[in-house]
Design an enzyme around this catalytic site. Structure first.
Site, mmCIF file in Angstrom:
data_model
loop_
_atom_site.group_PDB
_atom_site.id
_atom_site.type_symbol
_atom_site.label_atom_id
_atom_site.label_comp_id
_atom_site.label_asym_id
_atom_site.label_seq_id
_atom_site.Cartn_x
_atom_site.Cartn_y
_atom_site.Cartn_z
ATOM 1 N N THR A 168 -25.970 43.808 25.617
ATOM 2 C CA THR A 168 -27.228 43.529 26.319
ATOM 3 C C THR A 168 -28.175 44.619 25.842
ATOM 4 O OG1 THR A 168 -26.090 42.714 28.318
ATOM 5 C CG2 THR A 168 -28.304 43.562 28.646
ATOM 6 N N ARG A 196 -23.625 29.990 33.206
ATOM 7 C CA ARG A 196 -23.207 31.284 33.761
ATOM 8 C C ARG A 196 -24.348 32.302 33.640
ATOM 9 N NH1 ARG A 196 -22.983 36.700 31.465
ATOM 10 N NH2 ARG A 196 -21.394 37.883 32.584
ATOM 11 N N GLY A 198 -25.254 36.368 34.054
ATOM 12 C CA GLY A 198 -24.707 37.709 34.234
ATOM 13 C C GLY A 198 -25.626 38.522 35.132
ATOM 14 N N ASP A 199 -25.530 39.835 34.993
ATOM 15 C CA ASP A 199 -26.346 40.730 35.822
ATOM 16 C C ASP A 199 -27.771 40.891 35.285
ATOM 17 O OD1 ASP A 199 -25.175 41.982 33.563
ATOM 18 O OD2 ASP A 199 -25.508 43.968 34.423
ATOM 19 N N THR A 219 -25.570 47.417 31.061
ATOM 20 C CA THR A 219 -24.904 46.556 30.089
ATOM 21 C C THR A 219 -23.421 46.579 30.430
ATOM 22 O OG1 THR A 219 -24.453 48.312 28.503
ATOM 23 C CG2 THR A 219 -26.540 47.205 28.282
ATOM 24 N N GLY A 220 -22.728 45.493 30.138
ATOM 25 C CA GLY A 220 -21.298 45.458 30.446
ATOM 26 C C GLY A 220 -20.940 44.179 31.164
ATOM 27 N N GLY A 222 -21.223 41.728 33.552
ATOM 28 C CA GLY A 222 -22.226 41.396 34.551
ATOM 29 C C GLY A 222 -21.639 41.074 35.904
HETATM 30 N N1 GLY Z 1 -24.311 42.378 31.027
HETATM 31 C C1 GLY Z 1 -24.512 41.155 30.394
HETATM 32 C C2 GLY Z 1 -23.800 40.024 30.971
HETATM 33 O O1 GLY Z 1 -22.821 40.191 31.685
HETATM 34 O O2 GLY Z 1 -24.206 38.922 30.714
#
Ligand code: GLY
Length: 313
Positions: A168, A196, A198-199, A219-220, A222
């Site tokens: 990300t 889907r 993410g965060d 980042t990581g 989510g």
């Molecule tokens: N951090 C990005 C995701 O999980 O999509």
């Protein structure tokens, strides 16, 4: 004044600094810098060239937050538009809403004059084909024939690759008015289930900015940042009196309770406090982050502080 970014933001940080040097706003700086990462075909975690979902379709998530007003805009599962960060900004500025997803987000992007285009590069398509079939045991290869859509949930569960889930881009900037903005953009977890999120598009999870206290981008994985509201936690812990490093460390340690296996959780964040001091933190040794001020000729890339989530148990 400062710009802070994840390591893959190196392609955009000079542009952001130029904008700040010219008296531009933090919002303009983070948007412009993020667009350069979104346009980079070599970055398979963001924008054009990003890895697709389980059906082979690129779906993008992004958000932007203005720390002066706490206004925010976000898009999720957006197909065919290369610059979700700019669509997110339009959501913030043109609608009485914060987030649009899927078809509504595409409709809005078209209405705002953005051009639709194919975002799946040959390189990403080839990695997808190999990733999907390579992850499936021999006796399950028939899931790929006779209608992949009949097996999406089973496929996404087996083939989703956590190592490719973590990319990300984050940009945080503070301008000459002291205003803070944060932008986050991603193509999300490779081979994810369609739709889907993410965060990254979720304000409070992957992105938060508040002039009074600071900002954070994640980042990581989510899913765990969503469960713990990680970006907002970093800002809130500062509001409650924690120093910057202590606030980030506590928000990271909170994540240990959202996973059965804290030792293998993948999460990184960049943050600033209200005085513009930067920090990068991660669960993965060796990860770096990048920051630059207008007085500097070149950005600096520094190791992130590593946090061991098993310490939280
Ligand atoms: N951090 C990005 C995701 O999980 O999509």
């Amino acid at each position: 004044m400062i710009v802070v970014t994840s390591a893959n933001g190196i392609v955009g940080i000079r542009e952001a600094i130029e904008i700040l040097r010219g008296g531009g706003s933090a919002l303009d700086a983070v948007e412009a810098a993020t667009r350069l990462v979104e346009a980079n075909p070599d970055d398979h975690t963001v924008g054009y060239g990003g890895y697709p979902n389980v059906m082979g379709e690129v779906e993008l998530d992004a958000s932007i937050m203005d720390g002066r007003t706490l206004r925010a805009g976000a898009v999720g599962a957006l197909k065919n538009y290369k610059h979700p960060i700019s669509v997110a900004r339009k959501v913030m500025e043109e609608l009485p809403h914060v987030m649009l997803v899927g078809e509504g987000a595409s409709r809005f992007a078209a209405e705002m004059g953005f051009q639709a285009e194919n975002l799946l590069t040959e390189e990403a398509a080839e990695v997808y084909r190999q990733g999907i079939s390579g992850a499936l045991p021999e006796d399950k290869r028939d899931w790929l024939t006779g209608g992949i859509e009949n097996n999406l949930a089973r496929l996404a569960k087996i083939t989703a690759d956590p190592e490719r889930a973590a990319g990300t881009v984050n940009f945080i900037a503070q301008d000459n008015q002291g205003n803070i903005a944060c932008a986050v953009s991603t193509s999300g977890w490779a081979w994810k289930y369609p739709g889907r999120l993410g965060d990254s598009p979720i304000i409070g999870a992957g992105n938060y900015a508040d002039n009074r206290h600071g900002a954070c981008g994640c980042t990581g994985w989510g899913e765990i940042a969503i469960r713990c509201s990680t970006a907002r936690s970093v800002v809130l812990y500062q509001r409650l009196g924690f120093g910057l490093e202590q606030a980030c460390r506590q928000a990271m340690l909170d994540l240990a309770h959202a996973t059965d296996d804290p030792a293998s959780a993948i999460m990184s964040l960049v943050a600033i406090n209200r005085d513009g001091r930067p920090i990068g933190m991660t669960t993965i040794p060796g990860r770096t982050y990048v920051w630059m001020t207008p007085e500097m000729a070149e950005p600096v890339e520094e190791p992130r502080i590593v946090v061991d989530l098993t310490e939280a148990r």
